[in-house]
Design a protein around this motif. Structure first.
Motif, mmCIF file in Angstrom:
data_model
loop_
_atom_site.group_PDB
_atom_site.id
_atom_site.type_symbol
_atom_site.label_atom_id
_atom_site.label_comp_id
_atom_site.label_asym_id
_atom_site.label_seq_id
_atom_site.Cartn_x
_atom_site.Cartn_y
_atom_site.Cartn_z
ATOM 1 N N UNK A 1 5.383 1.853 -5.715
ATOM 2 C CA UNK A 1 4.303 0.838 -6.007
ATOM 3 C C UNK A 1 3.167 1.202 -5.118
ATOM 4 N N UNK A 2 3.285 2.408 -4.258
ATOM 5 C CA UNK A 2 2.265 3.120 -3.325
ATOM 6 C C UNK A 2 1.431 4.328 -4.119
ATOM 7 N N UNK A 3 2.091 4.460 -5.349
ATOM 8 C CA UNK A 3 1.626 5.960 -6.010
ATOM 9 C C UNK A 3 -0.078 5.978 -6.097
ATOM 10 N N UNK A 4 -0.565 4.842 -6.534
ATOM 11 C CA UNK A 4 -2.165 4.957 -6.810
ATOM 12 C C UNK A 4 -3.135 4.567 -5.632
ATOM 13 N N UNK A 5 -2.215 4.013 -4.506
ATOM 14 C CA UNK A 5 -3.161 3.448 -3.538
ATOM 15 C C UNK A 5 -2.291 2.463 -2.788
ATOM 16 N N UNK A 6 -2.787 2.095 -1.618
ATOM 17 C CA UNK A 6 -2.120 1.184 -0.673
ATOM 18 C C UNK A 6 -3.095 0.649 0.305
ATOM 19 N N UNK A 7 -3.017 -0.409 0.906
ATOM 20 C CA UNK A 7 -3.891 -0.929 2.080
ATOM 21 C C UNK A 7 -2.894 -0.919 3.278
ATOM 22 N N UNK A 8 -3.103 -0.272 4.319
ATOM 23 C CA UNK A 8 -2.682 -0.340 5.577
ATOM 24 C C UNK A 8 -3.263 -1.279 6.342
ATOM 25 N N UNK A 9 -2.615 -2.285 7.053
ATOM 26 C CA UNK A 9 -2.923 -3.058 8.004
ATOM 27 C C UNK A 9 -2.277 -3.129 9.260
#
Ligand code: AMP
Length: 242
Positions: free
Chosen positions: A85-93
């Motif tokens: 699910x991280x393939x096209x991007x992700x938010x890191x918090x």
């Protein structure tokens, strides 16, 4: 295999003090771009709860409010970012928390991530870092003004969204309470800790020209607009077999 083109927004790192509206804005990004929000604090709390080997190592460190050793966090973050699910991007918090973690993340992304991205776009696979800046006194009002109803859980703010009758819940009339970590002395401490922890990380990305500051004093939807604009101008097209 067919060549496909997919639009990815790449990694987004959100920096923002307690009370800056970071949680609200993260939610907007998740909804718009359908990318996961990855909170290292949440993952660690989950590990502690499940009493995994990592959780057992992290528990006392977290209880003291200190940082879990970098190596443990790297393995955990790498494992999470390798999921589909991280393939096209992700938010890191909550990650990176220091310049060493930021350097590790850059190396990880360059070697392991977005491998289908053409070399011209590689720089764009590196994170865009969005810092939500809110005036210190405004933060204090947002946090110290918070009151909640112990019965129904409704949240008020004495300055921005007061109850109709002072100290009473509009819904059930219960006496409103102040959460322990919303007390002014605790809040000042949390804000100071945030400032000293985040500054070196923000400086790391500023040196690399990847820090975007947005004005978090504006109304929520205007803050969201600024964030979307920053993300759009950083957006990357990935090509490759799908
Ligand atoms: P948070 O919910 O982000 O405030 O994180 C809660 C706690 O988890 C922190 O006080 C640290 O002990 C630990 N933690 C979260 N993220 C990190 C990180 N990137 N590096 C080290 N420790 C972390």
């Amino acid at each position: 295999m067919a060549e496909a083109t997919s639009r990815g927004i790449g990694p987004v790192i959100l920096l923002g003090a307690p009370g800056s509206g970071k949680g609200t804005q993260a939610k907007q990004i998740v909804e718009r771009y359908h990318i996961p929000q990855i909170s290292t604090g949440d993952i660690l709390r989950n590990e502690v709860q499940r009493q995994t080997p990592l959780g057992l190592l992290a528990k006392d460190v977290m209880a003291r409010g200190e940082l879990v050793p970098d190596d443990l966090v790297y393995d955990m973050v790498a494992e999470r970012l390798r999921q589909g699910d991280c393939e096209s991007g992700f938010i890191l918090d909550g990650f990176p928390r220091n310049p060493a973690q930021a350097g590790w993340l850059d190396a990880f992304l360059e070697h392991e991530f977005f491998e289908n991205v053409d070399s011209a776009s590689r720089g764009k696979c590196l994170p865009i870092v969005i810092r939500i800046d809110v005036d210190y006194n405004q933060l204090l009002r947002r946090l110290t003004g918070r009151r909640s109803c112990p019965v129904c859980g409704r949240i008020y703010n004495l300055y921005f969204h007061p109850p109709r009758v002072a100290d009473q819940c509009d819904v059930d009339g219960s006496k409103l309470v102040i959460r322990n970590d919303d007390r002014e002395e605790v809040i000042r401490e949390r804000l100071t800790a945030y400032e000293s922890q985040t500054k070196p990380v923000a400086e790391y990305y500023e040196r690399k020209g990847r820090l975007v500051s947005v004005n978090g004093d504006l109304p929520v939807d205007q803050v969201t607009e600024q964030i979307f604009r920053a993300i759009e101008s950083h957006r990357v097209v990935t090509t490759g077999p799908q």
